[in-house]
Design a protein around this motif. Structure first.
Motif, PDB file in Angstrom:
ATOM      1  N   UNK A  58      41.027  34.518  49.803  1.00 53.54           N
ATOM      2  CA  UNK A  58      41.378  33.105  49.995  1.00 53.54           C
ATOM      3  C   UNK A  58      40.246  32.350  50.671  1.00 53.54           C
ATOM      4  N   UNK A  59      39.543  33.026  51.577  1.00 48.55           N
ATOM      5  CA  UNK A  59      38.435  32.384  52.276  1.00 48.55           C
ATOM      6  C   UNK A  59      37.273  32.095  51.331  1.00 48.55           C
ATOM      7  N   UNK A  60      36.958  33.027  50.447  1.00 51.66           N
ATOM      8  CA  UNK A  60      35.791  32.892  49.570  1.00 51.66           C
ATOM      9  C   UNK A  60      36.058  32.045  48.333  1.00 51.66           C
ATOM     10  N   UNK A  61      37.297  32.037  47.851  1.00 50.99           N
ATOM     11  CA  UNK A  61      37.601  31.499  46.515  1.00 50.99           C
ATOM     12  C   UNK A  61      37.054  30.101  46.252  1.00 50.99           C
ATOM     13  N   UNK A  62      37.165  29.134  47.174  1.00 50.31           N
ATOM     14  CA  UNK A  62      36.670  27.783  46.836  1.00 50.31           C
ATOM     15  C   UNK A  62      35.151  27.696  46.677  1.00 50.31           C
ATOM     16  N   UNK A  63      34.429  28.713  47.158  1.00 48.33           N
ATOM     17  CA  UNK A  63      32.967  28.632  47.166  1.00 48.33           C
ATOM     18  C   UNK A  63      32.309  29.499  46.102  1.00 48.33           C
ATOM     19  N   UNK A  64      33.097  30.213  45.293  1.00 47.34           N
ATOM     20  CA  UNK A  64      32.513  31.145  44.330  1.00 47.34           C
ATOM     21  C   UNK A  64      33.159  30.966  42.965  1.00 47.34           C
ATOM     22  N   UNK A  65      32.518  31.542  41.946  1.00 46.91           N
ATOM     23  CA  UNK A  65      33.080  31.502  40.593  1.00 46.91           C
ATOM     24  C   UNK A  65      34.314  32.371  40.474  1.00 46.91           C
ATOM     25  N   UNK A  66      34.272  33.551  41.097  1.00 47.04           N
ATOM     26  CA  UNK A  66      35.387  34.499  41.031  1.00 47.04           C
ATOM     27  C   UNK A  66      35.343  35.372  42.268  1.00 47.04           C
ATOM     28  N   UNK A  67      36.508  35.902  42.661  1.00 51.87           N
ATOM     29  CA  UNK A  67      36.596  36.771  43.829  1.00 51.87           C
ATOM     30  C   UNK A  67      37.481  37.965  43.482  1.00 51.87           C
ATOM     31  N   UNK A  68      36.998  39.169  43.804  1.00 46.01           N
ATOM     32  CA  UNK A  68      37.713  40.403  43.483  1.00 46.01           C
ATOM     33  C   UNK A  68      38.074  41.146  44.764  1.00 46.01           C
ATOM     34  N   UNK A  69      39.343  41.499  44.878  1.00 47.48           N
ATOM     35  CA  UNK A  69      39.840  42.275  46.012  1.00 47.48           C
ATOM     36  C   UNK A  69      39.940  43.734  45.573  1.00 47.48           C
ATOM     37  N   UNK A  70      38.985  44.548  45.981  1.00 49.28           N
ATOM     38  CA  UNK A  70      38.933  45.942  45.529  1.00 49.28           C
ATOM     39  C   UNK A  70      39.849  46.783  46.409  1.00 49.28           C
ATOM     40  N   UNK A  71      40.883  47.367  45.812  1.00 47.50           N
ATOM     41  CA  UNK A  71      41.832  48.195  46.551  1.00 47.50           C
ATOM     42  C   UNK A  71      41.798  49.659  46.139  1.00 47.50           C
ATOM     43  N   UNK A  72      41.139  49.958  45.030  1.00 41.17           N
ATOM     44  CA  UNK A  72      41.053  51.342  44.554  1.00 41.17           C
ATOM     45  C   UNK A  72      39.600  51.653  44.217  1.00 41.17           C
ATOM     46  N   UNK A  73      39.142  52.815  44.645  1.00 45.05           N
ATOM     47  CA  UNK A  73      37.746  53.189  44.436  1.00 45.05           C
ATOM     48  C   UNK A  73      37.388  53.160  42.955  1.00 45.05           C
ATOM     49  N   UNK A  74      38.324  53.536  42.109  1.00 43.26           N
ATOM     50  CA  UNK A  74      38.031  53.587  40.673  1.00 43.26           C
ATOM     51  C   UNK A  74      37.728  52.201  40.092  1.00 43.26           C
ATOM     52  N   UNK A  75      38.183  51.137  40.787  1.00 42.95           N
ATOM     53  CA  UNK A  75      37.972  49.779  40.281  1.00 42.95           C
ATOM     54  C   UNK A  75      36.624  49.191  40.686  1.00 42.95           C
TER      55      UNK A  75
END
Length: 542
Positions: A120-137
């Motif tokens: 939520x903090x990064x989203x307005x300043x970037x094209x896309x934001x990914x929340x990595x919760x699994x090492x495989x991702x």
């Protein structure tokens, strides 16, 4: 066979051509630093002592190398400090891949110190934001981030990576890098050529896409083939047309009413690679006169017709598109017509430049310097093949009128407007192009926001000449306040005279104060001989 998450991250970085990591680490980045320490031939870690300087260095580096730069920030606080740089990068279309370590997932629900919703903090300043919760991702998301960062419109992409994820005793698959063919020329350019060739008074607006995509020479051919004068888009980030060319008509002012007035004498306009018109102050009415036939060309399909209607819009890579358009125009515009237009425009523009040059020369004096004189001294003393990194809000407007630059990439600004970018961007630029003189022209207000970048300049020994123009105020606010009819002085805009030589000395940067316009000119001329950073403190008068 798979590999551990932290090693997979490094493998992808190296495969994507990342040779430097720009960062300021904290505890959540320790697993990443451990992997760097153990790796063979890892990317060099470029340390900044404030995240604003870190992102600015990456911005300057990415622009010079024309590939995504990689940034490592620390959790919520580091990301928040870096947001101003990410906003600038997004507005300036700079490709960055940015990570921040998140708190350990095993106690994240307990709201540990420095944790926050990083997405939520990064989203307005970037094209896309990914929340990595699994090492495989992680590998897949990282590959996706590098691809997305460069896809039009280019910009920063963010990944949140929990600290414990990089230490997992698990193996992940690293997907190979997928080569992406370059974007081709726009289809249907015959229609564009027909409209421009049929115009009696064509004009061109050169957007920053031209500079970013290396299409400057192609645009020159288009302009010469139809004899159209060329304006830079308002507050241009790049050199998008040679300022020495007879057809160069200067930058459009960032106000709709002024743009309308400038373009009113023309009957057709080619707008190439320009994001809207980036107006700064509001003025009523549209940017374009109603009678103007608009031909729009951009590599980003979302730009076509975005803020103004176009008679015809074309989507494609700018360099091959403009090259093809020049060929089409050559068969449609008589050579003698184009030549006559070029000569007429050249006479007019030369007279304008001579008047500006004479006014600036007449203002030469001892310090404190008139802004015209300071801008002229810098512009005329630039060594051959220089790169100008400009963050001088008021004097920068004068500098743009006086510089004589032809090489792509030789002028850099950020239309994002977040102050503090210039010092770090100049350091990043010098790291990418160590054999080109880099001259950072900074306002004192802008320099105060980014002083921490001098620490990196000193430690890295980057041969950057920092020219700090001190008018002791937020002058652009004062000027705008007066233009809006403000009465009396504008509160909160006085900085007072500051001694930047002392600030430079604290960070380990050599410094000198300009004693006159001629002295400033002499100092700037020596930029090519620098072996480390040098700061020039330039006191300005009215």
């Amino acid at each position: 066979m798979g590999t551990r998450p932290a090693l997979a991250l490094l493998e992808i970085l190296q495969g994507e051509g990342v040779d430097r990591i720009f960062g300021n680490p904290g505890t959540t980045e320790l697993p990443f630093l451990a992997a760097l320490s153990a790796a063979k031939d890892p990317p060099e870690y470029i340390l900044g002592v404030h995240e604003g300087a870190v992102v600015a260095m990456a911005d300057g580096y990415a622009r010079a190398t024309a590939r995504p730069a990689f940034v490592s920030l620390h959790i919520a606080a580091g990301l928040a400090n870096g947001l101003i740089g990410l906003l600038n990068a997004r507005r300036s279309r700079t490709p960055l891949v940015v990570t921040a370590g998140q708190q350990d997932r095993r106690h994240l629900q307990q709201d540990p110190m420095l944790s926050a919703d990083l997405i939520a903090l990064a989203a307005p300043a970037v094209k896309a934001a990914y929340d990595i919760q699994h090492a495989r991702d992680l590998p897949l998301a990282l590959r996706r981030a590098f691809a997305l960062a460069t896809r039009p419109p280019a910009g920063p992409v963010f990944l949140s990576i929990p600290m414990d994820l990089l230490t997992e005793n698990t193996e992940v698959d690293v997907p190979p890098r997928t080569p992406t063919p370059p974007q081709g020329p726009a289809p249907g350019l015959e229609r564009a050529a027909h409209l421009l060739a049929g115009a009696a008074r064509p004009v061109i607006v050169a957007g920053d896409g031209v500079g970013r995509e290396g299409a400057l020479d192609a645009l020159v051919r288009v302009a010469e083939t139809c004899g159209a004068p060329v304006h830079h888009q308002p507050m241009a980030d790049c050199l998008d047309f040679p300022t020495t060319h007879p057809l160069y008509a200067g930058m459009l002012p960032p106000r709709h009413e002024a743009i309308r007035e400038t373009l009113a004498p023309h009957d057709a306009v080619l707008i190439a690679g320009a994001h809207a018109f980036t107006p700064h102050h509001y003025s009523p009415g549209p940017a374009l006169p109603p009678h103007l036939t608009v031909v729009q060309l951009d590599s980003d399909p979302d730009e076509i017709g975005r803020n103004f209607p176009a008679e015809t819009g074309h989507v494609g890579a700018l360099k091959p598109s403009l090259t093809h358009l020049a060929e089409l125009l050559r068969d449609r515009v008589p050579a003698h017509t184009a030549k006559t237009r070029v000569l007429r425009a050249g006479d007019r523009h030369t007279a304008d430049r001579d008047r500006a040059d004479a006014a600036a020369r007449a203002a030469y004096s001892k310090a404190p310097l008139a802004p015209w004189a300071a801008a002229h001294a810098v512009a005329r003393a630039l060594p051959p093949d220089s790169v100008v990194v400009e963050e001088a809000i008021t004097v920068g407007l004068l500098l743009r009128r006086l510089v004589r630059l032809t090489r792509p990439g030789s002028y850099t600004h950020t239309v994002g407007g977040g102050l503090g970018w210039g010092i770090g961007a100049a350091v990043g630029r010098a790291l990418a192009e160590p054999h080109r003189p880099v001259v950072a022209v900074l306002g004192d207000g802008s320099a105060l926001f980014g002083l921490q970048g001098l620490w990196s300049a000193a430690r890295l020994k980057t041969p950057v000449l920092f020219v700090v123009l001190g008018n002791g105020a937020y002058r652009t606010l004062q000027d705008t306040y007066a233009a809006m009819g403000g009465q009396g002085s504008c509160p909160g805009t006085e900085l007072g005279q500051l001694d930047f030589t002392r600030a430079a000395g604290f960070f380990g940067v050599d410094a000198v104060r300009a004693e006159s316009a001629d002295h400033l000119r002499e100092l700037v001329a020596g930029a090519a001989k620098l072996t480390g950073p040098l700061l020039i403190d330039v006191p300005l008068g009215p």
